[in-house]
Design a protein around this motif. Structure first.
Motif, PDB file in Angstrom:
ATOM      1  N   GLU A 604       0.824  -1.213   0.000  1.00  0.00           N
ATOM      2  CA  GLU A 604       0.000   0.000   0.000  1.00  0.00           C
ATOM      3  C   GLU A 604       0.857   1.262   0.000  1.00  0.00           C
ATOM      4  O   GLU A 604       0.701   2.134  -0.833  1.00  0.00           O
ATOM      5  CB  GLU A 604      -1.012   0.027   1.157  1.00  0.00           C
ATOM      6  CG  GLU A 604      -2.029  -1.096   1.103  1.00  0.00           C
ATOM      7  CD  GLU A 604      -2.893  -1.044  -0.155  1.00  0.00           C
ATOM      8  OE1 GLU A 604      -3.175   0.056  -0.653  1.00  0.00           O
ATOM      9  OE2 GLU A 604      -3.268  -2.124  -0.640  1.00  0.00           O
ATOM     10  N   THR A 605       1.750   1.411   0.971  1.00  0.00           N
ATOM     11  CA  THR A 605       2.689   2.538   0.979  1.00  0.00           C
ATOM     12  C   THR A 605       4.082   2.021   1.320  1.00  0.00           C
ATOM     13  O   THR A 605       4.232   0.987   1.952  1.00  0.00           O
ATOM     14  CB  THR A 605       2.300   3.611   2.014  1.00  0.00           C
ATOM     15  OG1 THR A 605       2.336   3.033   3.334  1.00  0.00           O
ATOM     16  CG2 THR A 605       0.914   4.168   1.749  1.00  0.00           C
ATOM     17  N   GLY A 606       5.088   2.743   0.892  1.00  0.00           N
ATOM     18  CA  GLY A 606       6.470   2.421   1.271  1.00  0.00           C
ATOM     19  C   GLY A 606       7.220   1.599   0.260  1.00  0.00           C
ATOM     20  O   GLY A 606       8.295   1.987  -0.193  1.00  0.00           O
ATOM     21  N   SER A 607       6.698   0.429  -0.118  1.00  0.00           N
ATOM     22  CA  SER A 607       7.406  -0.460  -1.038  1.00  0.00           C
ATOM     23  C   SER A 607       7.135  -0.041  -2.477  1.00  0.00           C
ATOM     24  O   SER A 607       5.972   0.036  -2.899  1.00  0.00           O
ATOM     25  CB  SER A 607       6.960  -1.908  -0.829  1.00  0.00           C
ATOM     26  OG  SER A 607       7.345  -2.379   0.450  1.00  0.00           O
ATOM     27  N   VAL A 608       8.216   0.231  -3.221  1.00  0.00           N
ATOM     28  CA  VAL A 608       8.053   0.732  -4.587  1.00  0.00           C
ATOM     29  C   VAL A 608       9.003   0.020  -5.542  1.00  0.00           C
ATOM     30  O   VAL A 608      10.086  -0.413  -5.163  1.00  0.00           O
ATOM     31  CB  VAL A 608       8.296   2.259  -4.678  1.00  0.00           C
ATOM     32  CG1 VAL A 608       7.238   3.026  -3.914  1.00  0.00           C
ATOM     33  CG2 VAL A 608       9.689   2.625  -4.181  1.00  0.00           C
ATOM     34  N   LEU A 609       8.566  -0.086  -6.789  1.00  0.00           N
ATOM     35  CA  LEU A 609       9.362  -0.603  -7.900  1.00  0.00           C
ATOM     36  C   LEU A 609       9.559   0.537  -8.890  1.00  0.00           C
ATOM     37  O   LEU A 609       8.603   1.254  -9.211  1.00  0.00           O
ATOM     38  CB  LEU A 609       8.622  -1.754  -8.575  1.00  0.00           C
ATOM     39  CG  LEU A 609       9.146  -2.206  -9.958  1.00  0.00           C
ATOM     40  CD1 LEU A 609      10.446  -2.983  -9.796  1.00  0.00           C
ATOM     41  CD2 LEU A 609       8.078  -3.046 -10.666  1.00  0.00           C
ATOM     42  N   THR A 610      10.775   0.719  -9.380  1.00  0.00           N
ATOM     43  CA  THR A 610      11.007   1.700 -10.433  1.00  0.00           C
ATOM     44  C   THR A 610      11.514   0.973 -11.670  1.00  0.00           C
ATOM     45  O   THR A 610      12.337   0.060 -11.573  1.00  0.00           O
ATOM     46  CB  THR A 610      12.024   2.771 -10.001  1.00  0.00           C
ATOM     47  OG1 THR A 610      13.242   2.144  -9.622  1.00  0.00           O
ATOM     48  CG2 THR A 610      11.492   3.585  -8.847  1.00  0.00           C
ATOM     49  N   VAL A 611      10.995   1.359 -12.816  1.00  0.00           N
ATOM     50  CA  VAL A 611      11.293   0.657 -14.056  1.00  0.00           C
ATOM     51  C   VAL A 611      11.896   1.624 -15.064  1.00  0.00           C
ATOM     52  O   VAL A 611      11.619   2.820 -15.028  1.00  0.00           O
ATOM     53  CB  VAL A 611      10.026  -0.007 -14.629  1.00  0.00           C
ATOM     54  CG1 VAL A 611       9.524  -1.089 -13.692  1.00  0.00           C
ATOM     55  CG2 VAL A 611       8.930   1.020 -14.881  1.00  0.00           C
ATOM     56  N   PRO A 612      12.746   1.107 -15.968  1.00  0.00           N
ATOM     57  CA  PRO A 612      13.506   1.991 -16.870  1.00  0.00           C
ATOM     58  C   PRO A 612      12.751   2.396 -18.131  1.00  0.00           C
ATOM     59  O   PRO A 612      13.238   2.212 -19.246  1.00  0.00           O
ATOM     60  CB  PRO A 612      14.729   1.146 -17.192  1.00  0.00           C
ATOM     61  CG  PRO A 612      14.217  -0.264 -17.176  1.00  0.00           C
ATOM     62  CD  PRO A 612      13.196  -0.292 -16.066  1.00  0.00           C
ATOM     63  N   PHE A 613      11.556   2.898 -17.944  1.00  0.00           N
ATOM     64  CA  PHE A 613      10.734   3.298 -19.086  1.00  0.00           C
ATOM     65  C   PHE A 613      10.205   4.710 -18.878  1.00  0.00           C
ATOM     66  O   PHE A 613       9.953   5.132 -17.748  1.00  0.00           O
ATOM     67  CB  PHE A 613       9.553   2.339 -19.264  1.00  0.00           C
ATOM     68  CG  PHE A 613       9.952   0.921 -19.548  1.00  0.00           C
ATOM     69  CD1 PHE A 613      10.209   0.508 -20.845  1.00  0.00           C
ATOM     70  CD2 PHE A 613      10.101   0.008 -18.515  1.00  0.00           C
ATOM     71  CE1 PHE A 613      10.592  -0.797 -21.106  1.00  0.00           C
ATOM     72  CE2 PHE A 613      10.477  -1.301 -18.767  1.00  0.00           C
ATOM     73  CZ  PHE A 613      10.727  -1.702 -20.067  1.00  0.00           C
ATOM     74  N   GLY A 614      10.008   5.419 -19.979  1.00  0.00           N
ATOM     75  CA  GLY A 614       9.440   6.757 -19.911  1.00  0.00           C
ATOM     76  C   GLY A 614       8.188   6.863 -20.751  1.00  0.00           C
ATOM     77  O   GLY A 614       7.823   5.946 -21.467  1.00  0.00           O
TER      78      GLY A 614
END
Length: 614
Positions: A604-614
């Motif tokens: 819900e909050t805190g855990s995040v994934l970042t991906v190499p796309f724009g």
């Protein structure tokens, strides 16, 4: 980049690009690795922190207490009473953070605030407030190796700490920079006081003078336009900023590689386990380490100078029981230049350190100028207990003392008394320096021991119901990860928690990579390790063209969330290649790779994934 709905496309909220020199703070502070004995009283909800200003300057001091609330995993700040305030949502571009400053004491005076159960940092600045910003991934900390950072011309510094049910760990740090001097202390349950971090008289200016005289190292020093000396960047940051040659340690690294191509390097990473040894030999550009059975258990590519200074990249140190401890030992040996003289590591005798002409002169000059010889001059300066850290399982009070900016000696530390807010200092003889606890210590793996390396790309939040969403939930919750059942599932998902986003469009950003910050907790269970896999189905046809499995994270047996960061752990394996997303699917799998107990991951909050796309 955008996510498609079933009928009409909707724009995807793009994560702000943080400058490469900036850092996003989900939890700054120390990673605690052992619980307090049950017979020892747990730390209270808050403890007093006495700030004493002995700087000798008339400038206003501003104090900040920032970090992660350990009971919830939320990021935020604490006011002078120790009350927690969560950060609001960030923006793109990063939006100004609320003013979290506390007016500090005038020169020659003290004040007492309350320190909550945080894993965080206590910042202080002279003359001007610090400029903090919020992006979708969290708090953007000052990163003054970036010439456009708004805090570049402010004199400031920070201490790092963790206060939890097991006690207080607080340290001074020079892992990122050497700047405004200070010391830290703790009043123990028995009434004694332990302090560390003080410089010798003349040590502050003497350090800068020494760097100026060391050929090739003067570029670490940063000044204002009026010539005021502000700080010296740590070597990794100086390489990034162009102030230090990128090959500063290459000659020493070459000699180490040559030596151990014909001889064996023996590493005994745990002082309390002398029978656990690993043996390293070089073949080409690789140093392989074997255990007692002759099995290769870890391999390291020949590091460059930046990898050594930062104790990362080719010397990455995951929080496990094999590669991480070996890497920590190598990092310390390279920085202290002990690997050529002693084939049995770690060499923990300070008299042996920095003897080679090619060494970490930044760390050498700092240690030479501290009263007790201790410092956090690089990420794994705690190898051999040479770090500037104090700890107590039943802390009564913490101290941060701002030391003179001139060559005057530091006044005596405060007398350990019952704290009360007071405008006047209470000097007394300085307590004798004591050894810091060799047990729970910070375990950083990058230039900074606390915050993760910067992440770029677009952000997905882990949500309940197996969803990845571009928006966070209302508040933190958790999902259970099934026990590994005592088996080893390293690299192979076992009853994983699966989350995914579908119908995603995005253009691949060359040079960027997948990263994540997942908050995990194994409670009091020992030997549990969480692992993650991120897979990309580029067209949504059910075939995953790219699969990335990250090394598992060995969580500690202390209740409370810990950060499992992809960039810190590094890749275990990867297959396939990336391309643009056209109605694609992004999938995350998280499971317990080792251990015989379940664990949880915050959603819900805190855990995040970042991906190499724009």
């Amino acid at each position: 980049m955008r996510m498609r709905r079933k009928r009409s496309p909707a724009p995807f909220a793009r994560k702000a690009l943080v400058a490469a020199a900036a850092a996003v703070l989900p939890a700054a502070g120390l990673a605690v690795t052992a619980p307090v004995p049950a017979a020892e009283a747990a730390a209270p909800g808050t403890i007093p922190l006495t700030l004493t200003n002995n700087s000798g300057t008339g400038e206003q001091v501003y104090v900040y207490n920032l970090g992660t609330e350990l009971s919830t995993g939320r990021q935020g700040w604490a006011d002078a009473d120790g009350t927690f305030h969560p950060w609001p949502a960030g923006g793109n571009p990063p939006s100004p953070a609320p003013d979290a400053s506390i007016a500090g004491p005038a020169d020659g005076h003290s004040m007492t605030i309350r320190m909550p159960k945080f894993s965080g940092r206590v910042y202080f600045s002279y003359g001007r407030k610090l400029d903090f910003r919020l992006t979708t991934g969290g708090l953007v900390q000052p990163a003054v190796q970036n010439p456009t950072d708004p805090n570049r011309d402010i004199l400031f510094n920070w201490s790092e700490y963790t206060l939890n049910d097991s006690g207080l760990w607080i340290n001074s740090t020079q892992v990122d920079m050497f700047s405004a001097p200070y010391a830290v202390g703790v009043k123990r349950g028995d009434g004694t006081v332990a302090t560390t971090g003080h410089l010798e008289p003349g040590g502050y200016q003497g350090f800068f003078d020494a760097l100026e005289k060391q050929p090739g190292w003067a570029g670490l020093v940063q000044t204002r336009s009026d010539g005021t000396v502000l700080r010296a960047l740590a070597p990794s940051h100086a390489i990034e900023a162009g102030g230090l040659r990128s090959d500063a340690l290459d000659d020493y690294i070459d000699r180490v590689w040559s030596k151990y191509s014909t001889s064996t390097l023996t590493v005994t990473p745990f002082a309390h386990q002398p029978d656990v040894t690993y043996h390293g030999r070089v073949s080409g550009d690789t140093m392989d380490f074997t255990d007692r059975s002759g099995t290769v258990v870890a391999s390291f590519q020949k590091p460059d100078s930046d990898s050594v200074f930062g104790c990362y990249k080719r010397l990455d140190a995951p929080n496990d029981l094999v590669r991480g401890p070996i890497s920590r030992t190598l990092c310390a040996g390279f920085n202290r230049s002990t690997l050529l003289e002693n084939p049995h590591q770690p060499d923990t005798t300070s008299a042996d350190f920095y003897k080679d002409g090619v060494t970490n002169h930044y760390a050498r000059e700092i240690h030479a100028r501290t009263v007790d010889g201790k410092a956090y001059a690089f990420a794994f300066d705690d190898v051999g207990a040479h770090e500037s850290l104090v700890h107590d399982g039943n802390p009564q009070q913490a101290y941060v003392t701002l030391d003179p900016l001139s060559d005057a000696p530091a006044p005596p530390d405060p007398t350990p008394t019952d704290p009360s807010p007071s405008p006047s200092p209470t000097p007394s003889p300085t307590p004798s320096p004591t050894d810091s606890s060799p047990g729970p210590t910070p375990s950083p793996t990058g230039p900074s021991p606390t915050g993760p390396v910067p992440v770029t790309g677009d952000t997905f939040h882990l949500r309940s119901g197996g969803r990845l969403s571009t928006t966070a939930g209302e508040g933190p919750s958790s999902e259970t990860l099934a026990s590994a059942g005592g088996a080893n599932h390293d690299g192979t998902p076992h009853r994983p928690l699966v989350l995914q986003a579908e119908n995603v469009d995005g253009t691949l950003r060359p040079g960027e990579a997948t990263d994540f910050r997942f908050w995990v907790d194994a409670g009091t269970a020992v030997g549990v390790g969480q692992q993650a896999r991120v897979s990309y189905d580029l067209t949504g046809d059910g075939t995953f063209e790219r699969v990335e499995t990250f090394r598992y994270f060995a969580s500690d047996p202390v209740p409370g969330h810990e950060e499992y960061a992809g960039s810190r752990s590094g890749l275990h394996s990867a297959s396939g290649s990336l391309g643009d997303l056209d109605g694609g699917t992004i999938r995350v799998e998280i499971w317990n790779a080792i251990g015989d107990a379940p664990s949880t991951v915050q959603v819900e909050t805190g855990s995040v994934l970042t991906v190499p796309f724009g």
